[in-house]
Scaffold this motif. Sequence first.
Motif, mmCIF file in Angstrom:
data_model
loop_
_atom_site.group_PDB
_atom_site.id
_atom_site.type_symbol
_atom_site.label_atom_id
_atom_site.label_comp_id
_atom_site.label_asym_id
_atom_site.label_seq_id
_atom_site.Cartn_x
_atom_site.Cartn_y
_atom_site.Cartn_z
ATOM 1 N N GLN A 185 -2.694 -29.823 33.532
ATOM 2 C CA GLN A 185 -1.712 -28.755 33.729
ATOM 3 C C GLN A 185 -0.472 -28.797 32.473
ATOM 4 O O GLN A 185 -0.195 -27.767 31.947
ATOM 5 C CB GLN A 185 -1.085 -28.695 35.083
ATOM 6 C CG GLN A 185 -0.652 -27.120 35.520
ATOM 7 C CD GLN A 185 -0.441 -27.167 36.922
ATOM 8 O OE1 GLN A 185 -1.129 -26.747 37.385
ATOM 9 N NE2 GLN A 185 0.777 -27.666 37.374
ATOM 10 N N ARG A 186 0.198 -30.020 32.398
ATOM 11 C CA ARG A 186 1.211 -30.081 31.371
ATOM 12 C C ARG A 186 0.757 -29.985 30.096
ATOM 13 O O ARG A 186 1.430 -29.153 29.199
ATOM 14 C CB ARG A 186 1.894 -31.346 31.709
ATOM 15 C CG ARG A 186 3.031 -31.745 30.736
ATOM 16 C CD ARG A 186 4.139 -30.844 30.899
ATOM 17 N NE ARG A 186 5.247 -31.559 29.864
ATOM 18 C CZ ARG A 186 6.135 -30.658 29.542
ATOM 19 N NH1 ARG A 186 6.471 -29.479 30.005
ATOM 20 N NH2 ARG A 186 7.060 -31.048 28.554
ATOM 21 N N ALA A 187 -0.417 -30.294 29.768
ATOM 22 C CA ALA A 187 -1.098 -30.419 28.452
ATOM 23 C C ALA A 187 -1.184 -29.070 28.068
ATOM 24 O O ALA A 187 -0.919 -28.303 26.850
ATOM 25 C CB ALA A 187 -2.295 -31.111 28.162
ATOM 26 N N LEU A 188 -1.713 -28.070 28.969
ATOM 27 C CA LEU A 188 -2.070 -26.797 28.943
ATOM 28 C C LEU A 188 -0.909 -25.936 28.483
ATOM 29 O O LEU A 188 -0.834 -25.071 27.592
ATOM 30 C CB LEU A 188 -2.671 -26.230 30.119
ATOM 31 C CG LEU A 188 -4.275 -26.511 30.437
ATOM 32 C CD1 LEU A 188 -4.624 -25.862 31.734
ATOM 33 C CD2 LEU A 188 -5.175 -25.467 29.374
ATOM 34 N N SER A 189 0.175 -26.199 29.307
ATOM 35 C CA SER A 189 1.630 -25.729 29.221
ATOM 36 C C SER A 189 2.138 -25.904 27.686
ATOM 37 O O SER A 189 2.581 -24.921 27.094
ATOM 38 C CB SER A 189 2.565 -26.112 30.082
ATOM 39 O OG SER A 189 3.845 -25.779 29.889
ATOM 40 N N LEU A 190 1.869 -26.951 27.274
ATOM 41 C CA LEU A 190 2.705 -27.266 25.859
ATOM 42 C C LEU A 190 1.744 -26.704 24.612
ATOM 43 O O LEU A 190 2.443 -26.022 23.927
ATOM 44 C CB LEU A 190 2.716 -29.040 25.684
ATOM 45 C CG LEU A 190 3.528 -29.609 26.698
ATOM 46 C CD1 LEU A 190 3.410 -31.170 26.225
ATOM 47 C CD2 LEU A 190 5.005 -29.323 26.161
ATOM 48 N N VAL A 191 0.318 -26.635 24.847
ATOM 49 C CA VAL A 191 -0.224 -25.983 23.849
ATOM 50 C C VAL A 191 -0.258 -24.283 23.820
ATOM 51 O O VAL A 191 0.006 -23.692 22.909
ATOM 52 C CB VAL A 191 -1.967 -26.368 23.917
ATOM 53 C CG1 VAL A 191 -2.626 -25.631 22.918
ATOM 54 C CG2 VAL A 191 -2.012 -27.691 23.805
ATOM 55 N N PHE A 192 -0.275 -23.918 25.242
ATOM 56 C CA PHE A 192 -0.016 -22.437 25.385
ATOM 57 C C PHE A 192 1.192 -22.004 24.605
ATOM 58 O O PHE A 192 1.396 -21.033 23.995
ATOM 59 C CB PHE A 192 -0.073 -22.005 26.937
ATOM 60 C CG PHE A 192 0.595 -21.000 27.112
ATOM 61 C CD1 PHE A 192 -0.137 -19.855 26.598
ATOM 62 C CD2 PHE A 192 1.504 -20.415 28.200
ATOM 63 C CE1 PHE A 192 0.533 -18.390 27.006
ATOM 64 C CE2 PHE A 192 1.667 -19.352 28.623
ATOM 65 C CZ PHE A 192 1.144 -18.308 27.941
ATOM 66 N N ARG A 193 2.587 -22.774 25.112
ATOM 67 C CA ARG A 193 3.711 -22.434 24.334
ATOM 68 C C ARG A 193 3.662 -22.483 22.748
ATOM 69 O O ARG A 193 4.144 -21.849 22.136
ATOM 70 C CB ARG A 193 4.637 -23.337 24.849
ATOM 71 C CG ARG A 193 6.121 -23.183 24.359
ATOM 72 C CD ARG A 193 7.308 -24.299 24.946
ATOM 73 N NE ARG A 193 6.957 -25.545 24.403
ATOM 74 C CZ ARG A 193 7.675 -26.573 24.432
ATOM 75 N NH1 ARG A 193 8.459 -26.480 25.495
ATOM 76 N NH2 ARG A 193 7.426 -27.782 23.916
ATOM 77 N N GLY A 194 3.001 -23.538 22.422
ATOM 78 C CA GLY A 194 2.829 -23.556 20.756
ATOM 79 C C GLY A 194 2.096 -22.564 20.304
ATOM 80 O O GLY A 194 2.490 -21.964 19.230
ATOM 81 N N LYS A 195 0.922 -22.169 20.799
ATOM 82 C CA LYS A 195 0.180 -21.199 20.247
ATOM 83 C C LYS A 195 0.953 -19.593 20.416
ATOM 84 O O LYS A 195 0.959 -18.952 19.377
ATOM 85 C CB LYS A 195 -1.234 -21.074 20.972
ATOM 86 C CG LYS A 195 -1.962 -22.004 21.026
ATOM 87 C CD LYS A 195 -2.618 -22.062 19.873
ATOM 88 C CE LYS A 195 -3.891 -23.272 19.660
ATOM 89 N NZ LYS A 195 -4.516 -23.177 18.457
ATOM 90 N N PHE A 196 1.684 -19.438 21.508
ATOM 91 C CA PHE A 196 2.279 -18.204 21.431
ATOM 92 C C PHE A 196 3.356 -18.183 20.451
ATOM 93 O O PHE A 196 4.074 -17.136 19.976
ATOM 94 C CB PHE A 196 2.861 -17.991 22.953
ATOM 95 C CG PHE A 196 3.437 -16.707 23.221
ATOM 96 C CD1 PHE A 196 2.750 -15.728 23.596
ATOM 97 C CD2 PHE A 196 4.709 -16.231 22.819
ATOM 98 C CE1 PHE A 196 3.328 -14.388 23.983
ATOM 99 C CE2 PHE A 196 5.306 -14.949 22.874
ATOM 100 C CZ PHE A 196 4.559 -14.199 23.512
ATOM 101 N N MET A 197 4.174 -19.165 20.269
ATOM 102 C CA MET A 197 5.251 -19.254 19.511
ATOM 103 C C MET A 197 4.829 -19.076 18.055
ATOM 104 O O MET A 197 5.652 -18.473 17.238
ATOM 105 C CB MET A 197 6.123 -20.480 19.552
ATOM 106 C CG MET A 197 6.972 -20.701 21.099
ATOM 107 S SD MET A 197 7.925 -19.390 21.222
ATOM 108 C CE MET A 197 9.122 -19.604 20.067
#
Length: 392
Positions: free
Chosen positions: A191-203
């Motif tokens: 879950q934590r890894a998903l959150s970091l990648v999601f943030r990076g992709k959106f930004m």
Amino acid sequence: MAPILALKKPPREIAHILQKHIEDYKSQYRLGPEHLKIVSDLLNCRTAKLGGRVERCDTCGSLRIAYHSCRNRHCPKCQHVPRERWLAKRKEEMLPVNYFHVVFTLPHELNAVILNHKRLMLNCLFAAVSQTLLRFGKNELGGSPGFLAILHTWDQKLQAHFHLHCLVAGGVVADNHKRWIAFKGNYLFNQRALSLVFRGKFMQLLHHAYQCEKLKCEPQWYQTLKKTLFAKNWVVSVRDPVKDPQQVLDYLARYTHRVAIANSRIQSLQDGMVTFSAKNRKKNRTESITISAVEFIRRFLLHSLPTGLVRIRHYGFLANRNRQANLSAVRALLGSTPVTQTALACLEDMMRRLTGIDIAACPCCRRGKMLFLVEIPNYWARAPNRRLACAG
């Protein structure tokens, strides 16, 4: 003389609030073209303006007037039949595997940006989520996952809350559809890894939109926003897997074809104030919220979607282009037989299954059937000048 029957309406509807207080709203806020269309459709839904049909009982001769629906996707009265037909199609696509429910939520600091650039930002949300899940499927298991994403823009208080509900099939297809690799047990991705990648992709997508001047804002304000967003932990929630195909359909039914608030949640409209029910998930109870009618309309219209924006999308091996071929390949790998395709139920059968009511039965004598008698033309067909009709 045979009685004339009309379909009953619920005591409180969004349409009632609009009818009584839309002028109050217009005195404080601008009503743009998209909002004007929604308001017009909801006010006219199942009224004589949209036309309808007259039916007559073949036994007692009673007449019933049934007016047409507006079919606007923001109308709470018009979503039941499209949802059931959509779910019937998804039933044919169910695989005998676990399904994982994942929710990706955007930080509230982005709300103002999204509300002013809805099409751009919501497409960025879909792109960021899909790229994140596809990347994890490839990197973790070496294949392509299959999932659908459903956009919601609200919380229980009707405030802006932009998030995607994703339903992920419990495995990936690999080696050019020659291997099926299942997720292990109840584990999808970290879950934590998903959150970091999601943030990076959106930004990354947000920055590209800013560089291309699709996102128009002051440079200093944008830099401050970037720092704020990178400092936050973005919320990604991986729920427990859903194991039974029927449970999967029930899950989907909760999230598809929903609007910001159902008419059933509206408790009262009195003295310019609206009271509606809301779930307080932190305290695990239902509460009553009271706000002004103007504020209620403002919050409701916050959740209007741009024309043509698709709010339910499929990705990976469930993507629209090759979905049937991919599903056939996956079923062959799993050794399962395809779900038998069934003809879509007619409206009468669908309503009987949903409500237990036979809408074709005569409500007066309870013995006869209501048969079509005559069509009622809609208001636009009767109006000699459409422009004048719209203005009225």
